[in-house]
Design a protein around this motif. Structure first.
Motif, PDB file in Angstrom:
ATOM      1  N   TRP A 135       0.823  -1.213   0.000  1.00  0.00           N
ATOM      2  CA  TRP A 135       0.000   0.000   0.000  1.00  0.00           C
ATOM      3  C   TRP A 135       0.854   1.258   0.000  1.00  0.00           C
ATOM      4  CZ3 TRP A 135      -4.455   1.846  -1.229  1.00  0.00           C
ATOM      5  CH2 TRP A 135      -4.967   3.001  -0.650  1.00  0.00           C
ATOM      6  N   ARG A 136       1.969   1.235   0.696  1.00  0.00           N
ATOM      7  CA  ARG A 136       2.821   2.425   0.784  1.00  0.00           C
ATOM      8  C   ARG A 136       3.339   2.861  -0.582  1.00  0.00           C
ATOM      9  NH1 ARG A 136       7.957   1.020   4.302  1.00  0.00           N
ATOM     10  NH2 ARG A 136       8.378   3.203   3.742  1.00  0.00           N
ATOM     11  N   ASP A 137       3.401   1.926  -1.523  1.00  0.00           N
ATOM     12  CA  ASP A 137       3.913   2.238  -2.860  1.00  0.00           C
ATOM     13  C   ASP A 137       2.819   2.588  -3.864  1.00  0.00           C
ATOM     14  OD1 ASP A 137       6.562   1.805  -2.098  1.00  0.00           O
ATOM     15  OD2 ASP A 137       6.420  -0.349  -2.470  1.00  0.00           O
ATOM     16  N   VAL A 189      10.514  14.910   2.662  1.00  0.00           N
ATOM     17  CA  VAL A 189       9.468  14.077   2.072  1.00  0.00           C
ATOM     18  C   VAL A 189       8.688  13.421   3.204  1.00  0.00           C
ATOM     19  CG1 VAL A 189      10.797  13.678  -0.025  1.00  0.00           C
ATOM     20  CG2 VAL A 189      10.974  12.053   1.877  1.00  0.00           C
ATOM     21  N   HIS A 190       7.505  12.939   2.896  1.00  0.00           N
ATOM     22  CA  HIS A 190       6.596  12.439   3.933  1.00  0.00           C
ATOM     23  C   HIS A 190       6.256  10.976   3.659  1.00  0.00           C
ATOM     24  CE1 HIS A 190       6.011  16.846   3.548  1.00  0.00           C
ATOM     25  NE2 HIS A 190       6.098  16.779   4.875  1.00  0.00           N
ATOM     26  N   ASP A 191       6.943  10.087   4.357  1.00  0.00           N
ATOM     27  CA  ASP A 191       6.741   8.655   4.191  1.00  0.00           C
ATOM     28  C   ASP A 191       5.819   8.113   5.279  1.00  0.00           C
ATOM     29  OD1 ASP A 191       8.504   8.722   2.076  1.00  0.00           O
ATOM     30  OD2 ASP A 191      10.231   8.046   3.262  1.00  0.00           O
ATOM     31  N   PRO A 192       4.956   7.162   4.953  1.00  0.00           N
ATOM     32  CA  PRO A 192       4.073   6.580   5.971  1.00  0.00           C
ATOM     33  C   PRO A 192       4.865   5.769   6.992  1.00  0.00           C
ATOM     34  CG  PRO A 192       3.919   5.350   3.919  1.00  0.00           C
ATOM     35  CD  PRO A 192       4.743   6.567   3.622  1.00  0.00           C
ATOM     36  N   LEU A 193       4.279   5.599   8.178  1.00  0.00           N
ATOM     37  CA  LEU A 193       4.951   4.867   9.252  1.00  0.00           C
ATOM     38  C   LEU A 193       4.678   3.371   9.232  1.00  0.00           C
ATOM     39  CD1 LEU A 193       4.421   7.254  12.311  1.00  0.00           C
ATOM     40  CD2 LEU A 193       6.386   7.101  10.774  1.00  0.00           C
ATOM     41  N   GLY A 194       3.428   2.989   8.918  1.00  0.00           N
ATOM     42  CA  GLY A 194       3.057   1.580   8.956  1.00  0.00           C
ATOM     43  C   GLY A 194       1.666   1.394   9.512  1.00  0.00           C
ATOM     44  N   THR A 216      -4.727   7.630   3.641  1.00  0.00           N
ATOM     45  CA  THR A 216      -4.356   8.295   2.396  1.00  0.00           C
ATOM     46  C   THR A 216      -2.872   8.655   2.385  1.00  0.00           C
ATOM     47  OG1 THR A 216      -6.609   9.164   2.265  1.00  0.00           O
ATOM     48  CG2 THR A 216      -4.977  10.160   0.808  1.00  0.00           C
ATOM     49  N   ALA A 217      -2.288   8.862   3.555  1.00  0.00           N
ATOM     50  CA  ALA A 217      -0.853   9.131   3.647  1.00  0.00           C
ATOM     51  C   ALA A 217      -0.011   7.880   3.400  1.00  0.00           C
ATOM     52  CB  ALA A 217      -0.517   9.711   5.008  1.00  0.00           C
ATOM     53  N   GLY A 218      -0.667   6.718   3.308  1.00  0.00           N
ATOM     54  CA  GLY A 218       0.055   5.483   3.018  1.00  0.00           C
ATOM     55  C   GLY A 218       0.145   4.511   4.168  1.00  0.00           C
ATOM     56  N   ASN A 219      -0.427   4.859   5.326  1.00  0.00           N
ATOM     57  CA  ASN A 219      -0.485   3.928   6.447  1.00  0.00           C
ATOM     58  C   ASN A 219      -1.643   2.955   6.253  1.00  0.00           C
ATOM     59  OD1 ASN A 219       1.577   5.311   8.232  1.00  0.00           O
ATOM     60  ND2 ASN A 219       0.086   6.977   8.036  1.00  0.00           N
ATOM     61  N   VAL A 220      -1.712   1.935   7.092  1.00  0.00           N
ATOM     62  CA  VAL A 220      -2.896   1.079   7.145  1.00  0.00           C
ATOM     63  C   VAL A 220      -3.461   1.173   8.561  1.00  0.00           C
ATOM     64  CG1 VAL A 220      -2.053  -0.459   5.363  1.00  0.00           C
ATOM     65  CG2 VAL A 220      -1.615  -1.031   7.759  1.00  0.00           C
ATOM     66  N   GLY A 221      -4.760   0.969   8.700  1.00  0.00           N
ATOM     67  CA  GLY A 221      -5.414   1.187   9.980  1.00  0.00           C
ATOM     68  C   GLY A 221      -6.022  -0.062  10.571  1.00  0.00           C
ATOM     69  N   LEU A 222      -5.920  -0.177  11.892  1.00  0.00           N
ATOM     70  CA  LEU A 222      -6.637  -1.196  12.653  1.00  0.00           C
ATOM     71  C   LEU A 222      -7.486  -0.477  13.686  1.00  0.00           C
ATOM     72  CD1 LEU A 222      -3.508  -2.680  12.253  1.00  0.00           C
ATOM     73  CD2 LEU A 222      -5.035  -4.543  12.888  1.00  0.00           C
ATOM     74  N   LEU A 223      -8.788  -0.692  13.630  1.00  0.00           N
ATOM     75  CA  LEU A 223      -9.740   0.001  14.485  1.00  0.00           C
ATOM     76  C   LEU A 223     -10.162  -0.873  15.652  1.00  0.00           C
ATOM     77  CD1 LEU A 223     -11.899   2.185  15.195  1.00  0.00           C
ATOM     78  CD2 LEU A 223     -13.420   0.997  13.581  1.00  0.00           C
TER      79      LEU A 223
END
Length: 453
Positions: free
Chosen positions: A37-39, A116-121, A145-152
């Motif tokens: 996803w980050r790419d 530059v702004h890279d996602p964290l994970g 949208t910044a490239g992270n993935v979420g766990l709710l």
């Protein structure tokens, strides 16, 4: 995990909680999905978010009714919440690339230096029940949208909403694992947060919950954003437009059953307009329709849980015993369901629960002050610092006093609100970090310096 209708006490549905195997599988999926996803190009992520906004609009009525059934939000307000979520998706779909654009810095001739702004994970989100869709979307829209993935990890009384939010991202076309729901109790959060695959966490909730998450995350050196509630002042000065200040004040205190971190809770009123303002406020409170949250005409529905209503009433009772005066309300309604009437307290003694604690329900405390200096002193006399509302017809005076208010945001002649276009968050015991706007989307990115010789 059970969902119960607070208006009727009836059980709506039962859901199986995720066990350790389910949690491990979702963490594994989150990590593997993030690597891909980050790419994904930012424009493609924006397009998918635009799709999510469309899914929300297409299912607005179903999602609104789900909120109303699970936590008692009046149906008209529930529809407005879904619409606001779609708006947030639209906003980041349009502006994420601008917010995340490379930042160029002065450098020696022949070099280029930029951030530059890279996602964290994978980011863990612990979210509350009071705005069960909005709280989640305002986390997910920018961070995913910044490239992270979420766990709710959603509140346990709104499991249907939690799964519906997962559905939003699935229907929008997101890859599997970009947004997942963990149906677990609070006892599981510490273990999830300690997992090396979780790189950051955000929580909206109580102070004790925030401190627990912050302690664990701090021990693991993981970034956190915390929004922990408030006791927001609503300051009405002697030159305020009283009609507007009453109308907005009623909404600011009672919408969502008064169950909002940024609700107006402490009304700080100049002595020259105090009596008139209280009379008008009480009349407006008593004119509100309290009842069935599925009815279009309802202004105030039930409290989300009978136990929460009992805690609210205990705060009111203890404050009355300490010397506060009940002008209207003050007793649970004698009907089925967790209904508490819009309540106004005056003569509130210093140190009583209504003075020092967050009242999470439709209870307004009103303070009389002699001048603007005392108004600011009373406004700041709280361990919280989330938002504030300031009413005066003198814009220069308002701008000056706004700088003296100890809060993360001050709204002048307007109710405090969260808006995707502006940063949102608090200070002191209200938490730290910012959500929304450019500040929000950059909370969970690596602001990486790249120097090219």
């Amino acid at each position: 995990m059970e969902a119960t209708n607070p208006a009727t006490g009836e059980q709506i549905a039962t859901y199986d909680e995720d066990d350790e195997g389910d949690i491990e599988a979702k963490l594994r999926t989150a990590q593997s999905t993030f690597e891909e996803w980050r790419d994904v190009p930012l424009r493609e992520r924006e397009r998918l978010l635009e799709n999510a906004g469309e899914v929300l609009r297409e299912n607005k009525e179903r999602y609104a009714r789900l909120m109303t059934e699970e936590m008692g939000k009046p149906i008209a307000q529930a529809r407005a919440e879904v619409e606001k979520c779609a708006w947030a998706c639209d906003h980041y779909a349009e502006y994420a690339h601008a917010y995340l654009a490379d930042e160029h810095h002065p450098s020696p001739p022949g070099t280029e230096v930029k951030t530059v702004h890279d996602p964290l994970g994978p980011v863990l989100a612990v979210m509350p029940w009071n705005y069960p869709f909005w709280q989640v979307i305002r986390f997910a829209a920018p961070y995913v949208t910044a490239g992270n993935v979420g766990l709710l990890k959603h509140a346990s009384n709104v499991p249907g909403c939690a799964l519906a939010l997962e559905e939003v991202f699935e229907e929008a076309g997101y890859p599997e694992g970009v947004f997942q729901t963990l149906l677990v109790g609070s006892s599981k959060i510490d273990g999830v947060l300690r997992d090396d695959r979780i790189r950051a966490a955000t929580l909206t909730g109580s102070g004790p919950a925030g401190r627990t998450v912050a302690e664990t995350a701090g021990n693991q050196l993981k970034k956190t954003v915390l929004e922990l509630g408030g006791s927001d002042p609503f300051v009405v000065l002697d030159d305020a437009d009283l009609e507007a200040a009453v109308e907005t004040g009623v909404t600011a205190r009672t919408q969502n059953g008064g169950q909002s971190c940024i609700a107006a809770k402490r009304f700080v009123v100049h002595t020259d307009v105090y009596d008139e303002y209280v009379d008008r406020l009480v009349d407006a409170f008593e004119a509100l329709t309290v009842g069935d949250p599925t009815a279009e005409e309802t202004d105030v529905g039930p409290q989300a849980d009978p136990d929460l209503m009992a805690e609210l009433h205990e705060q009111v009772t203890q404050s009355i015993e300490a010397g506060a005066t009940v002008v209207t309300g003050g007793e649970p309604l004698d009907r089925e369901g967790a209904f508490y009437p819009p309540t106004v307290l005056t003569d509130v003694p210093e140190g009583c629960p209504a003075d020092t604690e967050e009242t999470f329900g439709p209870v307004a405390t009103v303070y009389e002050v002699a001048d603007e200096d005392e108004a600011i002193d009373v406004a700041n006399d709280t361990r919280f610092g989330l938002g504030a509302s300031l009413w005066t017809d003198d814009r220069e005076r308002a701008q000056r006093l706004a700088r003296e208010v100890e809060a993360g945001c001050v709204y002048i002649n307007q109710m405090t609100k969260s808006d995707p276009r502006v940063p949102f968050g608090g200070i002191k015991d209200a938490g730290y970090g910012r959500e929304l706007s450019e500040a929000g989307i950059k909370e969970f990115v690596n602001r990486k310096t790249v120097w090219t010789e």
